[in-house]
Write a protein that holds these residues in place. Structure first.
Motif, mmCIF file in Angstrom:
data_model
loop_
_atom_site.group_PDB
_atom_site.id
_atom_site.type_symbol
_atom_site.label_atom_id
_atom_site.label_comp_id
_atom_site.label_asym_id
_atom_site.label_seq_id
_atom_site.Cartn_x
_atom_site.Cartn_y
_atom_site.Cartn_z
ATOM 1 N N UNK A 167 43.232 52.232 38.182
ATOM 2 C CA UNK A 167 43.359 52.863 36.871
ATOM 3 C C UNK A 167 42.826 51.884 35.833
ATOM 4 N N UNK A 168 42.249 52.379 34.735
ATOM 5 C CA UNK A 168 41.845 51.452 33.670
ATOM 6 C C UNK A 168 43.032 50.582 33.261
ATOM 7 N N UNK A 169 42.762 49.319 33.008
ATOM 8 C CA UNK A 169 43.838 48.368 32.750
ATOM 9 C C UNK A 169 44.743 48.812 31.603
ATOM 10 N N UNK A 170 44.162 49.459 30.590
ATOM 11 C CA UNK A 170 44.974 49.880 29.446
ATOM 12 C C UNK A 170 45.729 51.176 29.697
ATOM 13 N N UNK A 176 55.356 49.065 33.907
ATOM 14 C CA UNK A 176 54.801 48.177 34.918
ATOM 15 C C UNK A 176 53.852 47.130 34.351
ATOM 16 N N UNK A 177 53.658 47.160 33.043
ATOM 17 C CA UNK A 177 52.624 46.312 32.451
ATOM 18 C C UNK A 177 52.901 44.827 32.638
ATOM 19 N N UNK A 178 54.180 44.456 32.773
ATOM 20 C CA UNK A 178 54.510 43.047 32.935
ATOM 21 C C UNK A 178 54.336 42.552 34.347
ATOM 22 N N UNK A 181 49.133 41.227 38.217
ATOM 23 C CA UNK A 181 48.660 39.915 38.639
ATOM 24 C C UNK A 181 47.267 39.672 38.061
ATOM 25 N N UNK A 182 47.058 38.528 37.460
ATOM 26 C CA UNK A 182 45.789 38.110 36.861
ATOM 27 C C UNK A 182 45.487 38.907 35.586
ATOM 28 N N UNK A 183 44.616 38.346 34.772
ATOM 29 C CA UNK A 183 44.166 38.999 33.544
ATOM 30 C C UNK A 183 42.644 38.987 33.530
ATOM 31 N N UNK A 184 42.028 39.939 32.843
ATOM 32 C CA UNK A 184 40.561 39.956 32.801
ATOM 33 C C UNK A 184 40.029 38.827 31.924
ATOM 34 N N UNK A 191 35.612 46.813 31.122
ATOM 35 C CA UNK A 191 35.448 47.473 32.422
ATOM 36 C C UNK A 191 36.628 47.198 33.363
ATOM 37 N N UNK A 192 37.588 46.403 32.944
ATOM 38 C CA UNK A 192 38.662 45.952 33.834
ATOM 39 C C UNK A 192 39.545 47.111 34.296
ATOM 40 N N UNK A 193 39.984 47.003 35.542
ATOM 41 C CA UNK A 193 40.855 47.999 36.159
ATOM 42 C C UNK A 193 42.098 47.314 36.718
ATOM 43 N N UNK A 194 43.081 48.131 37.063
ATOM 44 C CA UNK A 194 44.238 47.665 37.822
ATOM 45 C C UNK A 194 44.221 48.386 39.162
ATOM 46 N N UNK A 195 44.271 47.623 40.259
ATOM 47 C CA UNK A 195 44.317 48.205 41.601
ATOM 48 C C UNK A 195 45.687 47.915 42.203
ATOM 49 N N UNK A 196 46.022 48.651 43.248
ATOM 50 C CA UNK A 196 47.319 48.476 43.889
ATOM 51 C C UNK A 196 47.199 47.417 44.986
ATOM 52 N N UNK A 197 47.979 46.362 44.854
ATOM 53 C CA UNK A 197 48.036 45.326 45.882
ATOM 54 C C UNK A 197 49.252 45.637 46.762
#
Length: 421
Positions: A167-170, A176-178, A181-184, A191-197
């Motif tokens: 999902x787009x990072x924003x 769950x925002x806190x 893991x890691x920041x762009x 273009x940054x995304x959040x993926x499920x680890x």
């Protein structure tokens, strides 16, 4: 000249490279007769382009991939009742950087894709809930769960798709925002995304589109004299990123050609039994080091008269672009702060030893190519090294796969106490 991180790394790499190897590799390019030197350069360029054409993946594969992306998106809409405009399929990895190659034995290869979903438009809050929903929708194809993606193996295809929910990072839910893991980094931050680890069951920052834009933008920076002149005349600019980029690459695009050649050489090192398959350098490391090197050369104002000269510099300098910070090997993701592509090297030193063995073999093979006495001999060596013996689909180790598998010679074996298991 720009004083940047990568220009400083290149300067350091120039100081570290073997002076004797450098002299030997350039011996054929410094002949007194310009006519003879030009002949060698042009012959080499033709040979390298021949390898590049041999290892590329047929364009029809990308038409199939586009169709399969659409099938997956439609299945998500159908099974999960998500809005059409909430889903975006983004190619990542070798496809997006235009560096995909076929394997020496024509086995299946992976095509990576990211499924970017606007979570503000659907009812999903927890990362694992999101991951599992994607997997359930892909059950038609018996999708296999992986660390951060689902592996979809379409029947009858020459590839499988590794499909990463994101999902787009924003758009990550506030609850769950806190936990991300890691920041762009500032580069391509939009273009940054959040993926499920899945091991941590948390969101993790990723930026595949930003990474491919980085490779594309650096590749478009002209280091060849005639391209610099062309850029002055025609306002030379970076290529745009298309949904499934066409994979046609010419030797003047020296960065991408170098990436393709080194990935192929790595695969051939495995085939020739110099490198164990499970220890071979991963593609993201090769791409990152070469692109860092190219950016550093561009930042320091390097200029080349011929692609072969640039290619040799990239091959020579690439191994020395690895950083050593504290007591750890470090190859930074330029788009994600704190992500280290060499992280596993610090957990398993055999991975770094294998990287060193492979890069040593690479320089030896390049030296053999550059030391050939004539065009016929040189082309024969190139075909063997890169597995271009036959234009047909290889069926045995000596048909299309280059040099037949053999046991590595002593120079390529790691010290006994730290050798390959």
């Amino acid at each position: 000249m720009k004083n940047t991180k990568y220009s400083n790394l290149v300067i350091s790499a120039i100081e570290k490279r073997d002076a004797q190897v450098q002299k030997t590799l350039r011996k054929s390019l410094s002949l007194e007769s310009f006519q003879d030197s030009g002949y060698i350069l042009e012959g080499l360029a033709e040979d390298i382009q021949m390898v590049n054409d041999h290892i590329k993946v047929d364009e029809e594969v990308f038409d199939e991939a586009s169709s399969d992306y659409e099938k997956i998106a439609n299945k998500l809409v159908e099974k999960l009742n998500w809005p059409n405009d909430s889903i975006r399929i983004i190619p990542q990895g070798s496809v997006s950087t235009k560096t995909l190659i076929r394997s020496p034995d024509n086995s299946k290869f992976d095509i990576d894709a990211v499924c970017s979903v606007d979570l503000s438009m659907i009812e999903v809050n927890e990362p694992m809930d999101f991951y599992e929903k994607i997997g359930s929708a892909l059950a038609t194809w018996n999708a296999e769960p992986k660390k951060r993606c689902w592996k979809v193996d379409f029947q009858g295809r020459r590839y499988y798709i590794e499909f990463t929910p994101s999902t787009p990072l924003d758009k990550v839910p506030q609850s769950n925002s806190g936990q991300i893991s890691f920041t762009p980094t500032n580069r391509y931050r939009d273009k940054a995304l959040a993926v499920v680890d899945t091991p941590t069951k948390q969101w993790k920052t990723s930026n595949p589109e930003g990474f491919s834009n980085w490779v594309s933008d650096q590749s478009a920076r002209p280091l060849l004299q005639w391209l610099i002149q062309k850029s002055i005349r025609d306002s030379y600019s970076a290529e745009s990123v298309t949904p499934v980029p066409e994979q046609e690459v010419k030797i003047s695009d020296t960065l991408r050609v170098a990436i393709r050649l080194l990935k192929r050489h790595r695969d051939m090192a495995v085939r020739r039994n110099f490198v164990e398959p499970e220890l071979k350098p991963i593609s993201i490391i090769i791409v990152t080091l070469l692109t860092q090197c190219y950016e550093g050369l561009a930042d320091k104002g390097a200029v080349y008269t011929h692609p072969i000269e640039l290619l040799i510099d990239l091959v020579e300098l690439m191994p020395h672009m690895v950083e050593f910070i504290g007591d750890k090997y470090w190859i930074a993701n330029p788009t994600v702060e704190g992500e280290n592509f060499a992280e596993k090297w610090n957990e398993n030193h055999k991975l770094k030893q294998t990287f060193d063995i492979w890069t040593g073999l690479l320089l030896e093979d390049l030296n053999s190519i550059m030391s050939a006495n004539d065009h016929v001999s040189r082309r024969k060596i190139i075909k063997e090294v890169f597995g271009c013996i036959s234009a047909q689909s290889p069926t045995t180790p000596t048909e299309g796969g280059g040099l037949a598998p053999k046991q590595p010679t002593k120079p390529h074996v790691a010290p006994p106490s730290r050798g390959l298991a």
